[in-house]
Design a protein around this motif. Structure first.
Motif, PDB file in Angstrom:
ATOM      1  N   VAL A 221     -80.702 -25.859  37.215  1.00 43.05           N
ATOM      2  CA  VAL A 221     -81.217 -27.018  37.935  1.00 43.05           C
ATOM      3  C   VAL A 221     -80.367 -27.244  39.184  1.00 43.05           C
ATOM      4  O   VAL A 221     -79.143 -27.298  39.110  1.00 43.05           O
ATOM      5  CB  VAL A 221     -81.195 -28.273  37.042  1.00 43.05           C
ATOM      6  CG1 VAL A 221     -81.640 -29.498  37.835  1.00 43.05           C
ATOM      7  CG2 VAL A 221     -82.087 -28.070  35.834  1.00 43.05           C
ATOM      8  N   GLY A 222     -81.017 -27.365  40.335  1.00 42.10           N
ATOM      9  CA  GLY A 222     -80.308 -27.556  41.591  1.00 42.10           C
ATOM     10  C   GLY A 222     -80.298 -26.317  42.457  1.00 42.10           C
ATOM     11  O   GLY A 222     -79.915 -26.373  43.625  1.00 42.10           O
ATOM     12  N   ILE A 223     -80.727 -25.178  41.889  1.00 38.01           N
ATOM     13  CA  ILE A 223     -80.798 -23.922  42.642  1.00 38.01           C
ATOM     14  C   ILE A 223     -82.261 -23.549  42.833  1.00 38.01           C
ATOM     15  O   ILE A 223     -83.031 -23.501  41.876  1.00 38.01           O
ATOM     16  CB  ILE A 223     -80.046 -22.794  41.915  1.00 38.01           C
ATOM     17  CG1 ILE A 223     -78.547 -23.112  41.858  1.00 38.01           C
ATOM     18  CG2 ILE A 223     -80.262 -21.452  42.612  1.00 38.01           C
ATOM     19  CD1 ILE A 223     -77.735 -22.109  41.060  1.00 38.01           C
ATOM     20  N   ILE A 224     -82.644 -23.276  44.083  1.00 41.31           N
ATOM     21  CA  ILE A 224     -84.031 -22.931  44.385  1.00 41.31           C
ATOM     22  C   ILE A 224     -84.310 -21.483  44.028  1.00 41.31           C
ATOM     23  O   ILE A 224     -85.274 -21.171  43.336  1.00 41.31           O
ATOM     24  CB  ILE A 224     -84.335 -23.185  45.876  1.00 41.31           C
ATOM     25  CG1 ILE A 224     -84.175 -24.675  46.195  1.00 41.31           C
ATOM     26  CG2 ILE A 224     -85.735 -22.706  46.230  1.00 41.31           C
ATOM     27  CD1 ILE A 224     -84.237 -24.997  47.661  1.00 41.31           C
ATOM     28  N   THR A 225     -83.461 -20.590  44.509  1.00 38.56           N
ATOM     29  CA  THR A 225     -83.606 -19.170  44.181  1.00 38.56           C
ATOM     30  C   THR A 225     -82.303 -18.456  44.521  1.00 38.56           C
ATOM     31  O   THR A 225     -81.381 -19.056  45.078  1.00 38.56           O
ATOM     32  CB  THR A 225     -84.785 -18.526  44.938  1.00 38.56           C
ATOM     33  OG1 THR A 225     -85.038 -17.217  44.426  1.00 38.56           O
ATOM     34  CG2 THR A 225     -84.501 -18.423  46.423  1.00 38.56           C
ATOM     35  N   VAL A 226     -82.231 -17.171  44.190  1.00 37.63           N
ATOM     36  CA  VAL A 226     -81.060 -16.346  44.488  1.00 37.63           C
ATOM     37  C   VAL A 226     -81.561 -15.075  45.166  1.00 37.63           C
ATOM     38  O   VAL A 226     -82.519 -14.454  44.705  1.00 37.63           O
ATOM     39  CB  VAL A 226     -80.276 -15.992  43.213  1.00 37.63           C
ATOM     40  CG1 VAL A 226     -79.111 -15.070  43.539  1.00 37.63           C
ATOM     41  CG2 VAL A 226     -79.774 -17.253  42.521  1.00 37.63           C
TER      42      VAL A 226
END
Length: 627
Positions: A49-54
């Motif tokens: 949660v809090g990360i859009i993508t890598v």
């Protein structure tokens, strides 16, 4: 959101603090250079949660955060030594990269820290241009002079700022680098440019240039300076190297920059600018269409960084740039596509995500829209590419120019307003067209709305698990099929309190009559123990089951076991996961009763296993009832 908690999860996800060589951030991304990318858990980070993508691009491990990236970056600095260690040149990734990936890594690391203040200064500069054109302020007024100094100082002293970021990237002495950059802008050096007659340094001819706002000369100079420092520190005694090394660097690098790097860098920059201007002169409509359609593709692969120095150099050399305006159409096109998704989807979660992504994209932050909405749905992204191409063509044909730097968005529109406002109406028409066209195309072309899959999945599960009358059809539950053939044993009869007490979760046990373990449902292998004695599978609905063959069999160190899967594998119900030699395990003195545990029992209202009978593989074993 707790930034400290997210920072800890990110550090753990990239393989720990010791796996980080360097870290910088841009407007939306944390850009890591890692010693070993294989140690990073990309899949886990993407679910955080809090990360859009890598993304892995340009030699960097990029964690896309969105608008709150400065806060997360700061939290990483507070709880670790990563930011302090980011300038250590001695630490390098395991495999040294060359070519395009390495170049993109260098450019992004140098320019990314400056983008925020560069955008702010660019907006102020654009607003002053508007005020001047409408005669709200005169250039000679003290108010204008003060505000223009605030807006233009970054660009005038750009070599000094680039000296800082380049020295950090290559592990050079920041203060020595800044001193060299300052010397390039020193009044007496600047005055030499207007001196009549030849200029030399100990008889070596020097071609004087204006280094204000330049990019390439100082970057080349600091890179070589960093190498020179390491060489000096290797051979100069520790007692004197702290002042002898800077002395040698200054004496060698400033003349070398003025004689070699300066003219070379300026000529190269001017050559690139002239080439791009020639492309626009040939067909501004075609050039604008290509940039408008392709900009987000360049961003996805990280290669857009190659054009950032070109933008800045064009503004420095010509006072304007024709490349950035068509790229702006791409930003507004993806914004429109996200809006189209918000208007069409029936999925409440996606509607909320698309709405917030549209708002942030309007102000130039497109990562949530692209990675969270349009790209996963495919057709909206394509609609954005088409809309960007049309808008870019309009902007290119209008001859719109950028007169300062800044990320394209509503707030930075003033940077495109030049003398007399020429080309600005074309920009407004282009971005409006790209926005509306992309939204309409997205709505017409449609996409596979996640809500359809969810409803279909619910109906399938309900029809499977609730046919007998003792189950309620209005509950979304999961049926686990038996992974082993044998005799059902109550969990409380398992000779291990960790299982019998239900401390690990509710479930059942099986005394096997064959040495096979198959998948209890369609899902994903989340744990595959190295000792091969146990594994865990999570269903597509989220039920997590641990299958532990025997008691204390971990002590066998994998002997008598053979596995057919790895962590992360997708599996189908009935697929062979594990084989074991039943008789050999028993002969070695180990119990073979096999617990089958729902490890996330608390997520469900109940776990109802069958009792006391023989069971074969793939027969119903337990019902996991949703809350």
């Amino acid at each position: 959101m707790s930034y400290e908690k997210l920072a800890k999860e990110i550090i753990q996800g990239v393989g720990g603090e010791k796996n980080v060589v360097s870290l910088v951030h841009c407007a939306t991304r944390l850009r890591f250079v890692l010693k070993d990318n294989a140690k990073a858990d990309k899949a886990k980070l993407e679910k955080t949660v809090g990360i859009i993508t890598v993304k892995e691009s340009g030699g960097q491990f990029q964690v896309v955060i969105g608008n709150t990236v400065p806060e997360v970056y700061s939290a990483i600095g507070d709880i670790s030594g990563i930011l302090k260690d980011s300038s250590k040149a001695e630490e390098k990734p395991q495999a040294r990269r060359f070519g395009l990936g390495s170049l993109i890594d260098v450019i992004s690391s140098i320019f990314a820290p400056l983008l925020g203040v560069m955008a702010g200064a660019g907006i102020l500069k654009g607003l002053l241009l508007i005020a001047e054109n409408f005669n709200w302020l005169e250039k000679t007024e003290p108010t204008y002079i003060i505000l223009f100094a605030a807006a233009d100082s970054l660009f005038y002293f750009l070599p000094v700022l680039l000296a800082v970021t380049t020295a950090r990237k290559f592990g050079g002495n920041v203060f020595t680098a800044v001193t060299i950059a300052g010397a390039l802008l020193y009044p007496s050096i600047t005055a030499l440019k207007d001196t009549e007659g030849p200029i030399d340094f100990f008889g070596i001819p020097v071609v004087m240039m204006s280094y204000s706002s330049t990019v390439i000369p100082i970057i080349l100079s600091v890179i070589i300076m960093s190498k020179l420092e390491k060489l000096c520190n290797r051979y100069i005694h520790e007692s004197v190297k702290n002042f002898i090394t800077p002395l040698i660097s200054l004496v060698i690098m400033l003349p070398l920059t003025l004689i070699v790097f300066g003219p070379f860098g300026v000529y190269v920059g001017n050559g690139i600018a002239d080439a791009l201007l020639a492309v626009f002169a040939f067909s501004p409509l075609l050039a604008g269409a290509i940039l408008g359609a392709g900009w987000q593709l360049l961003v996805i692969f990280g290669v857009h960084w190659g054009l950032v120095p070109v933008f800045i150099n064009n503004v420095a050399v010509y006072g304007k740039d024709s490349i950035k305006p068509p790229a702006t159409a791409s930003v507004f096109a993806q914004t429109g596509a996200a809006l189209g998704v918000m208007l069409k989807t029936k999925n409440k979660k996606l509607k909320t995500l698309a709405g917030s992504a549209t708002l942030s994209a309007l102000f130039g932050i497109t990562e949530p829209a692209v990675y969270g909405v349009t790209l996963p749905l495919k057709r909206p992204f394509i609609a954005g590419v088409i809309g960007g191409g049309v808008g870019g063509a309009i902007i290119g044909q209008a001859g719109t120019q950028a007169f300062a730097s800044g990320a394209p968005g509503l707030l930075t529109l003033p940077i495109f307003y030049g003398p007399g406002g020429q080309g600005f109406p074309g920009l407004i028409l282009g971005i409006t067209t790209s926005f509306i066209l992309s939204a309409v195309l997205t709505y017409i072309l449609g996409f596979k709305d996640p809500v359809e899959e969810e409803e279909k999945g619910q109906e399938i599960v309900k029809s499977v698990i609730a046919p007998s009358g003792d189950r309620t059809a209005d509950k979304l539950s999961v049926t686990a099929l038996s992974p082993i053939s044998g005799t059902i044993v109550s969990l409380e009869d398992v000779p291990d309190p960790a299982f019998s007490s239900e401390a690990m979760g509710k479930g059942i046990a099986i005394e096997p009559d064959s040495g096979r373990v198959v998948a209890p449902f369609d899902g994903t292998v989340t744990v595959a123990f190295k000792k091969k004695h146990a594994l865990a599978v999570v269903s597509d609905e989220g039920a997590e089951i641990l299958i532990h063959v025997g008691i204390d069999t971990v002590k066998l160190n994998g002997e008598f076991f053979s596995t057919h899967i790895q962590e992360g594998d997708r599996v189908k119900a009935g697929q062979l996961l594990l084989e074991f030699d039943l008789e050999q395990i028993r002969a070695a003195g180990y119990h073979t009763v096999t617990p089958v545990i729902v490890t996330n029992t608390l997520d469900y209202s109940d776990v109802l296993p069958l009792q006391n009978r023989q069971i074969r593989e793939q027969e119903e074993l337990m019902h996991i009832v949703a809350k």
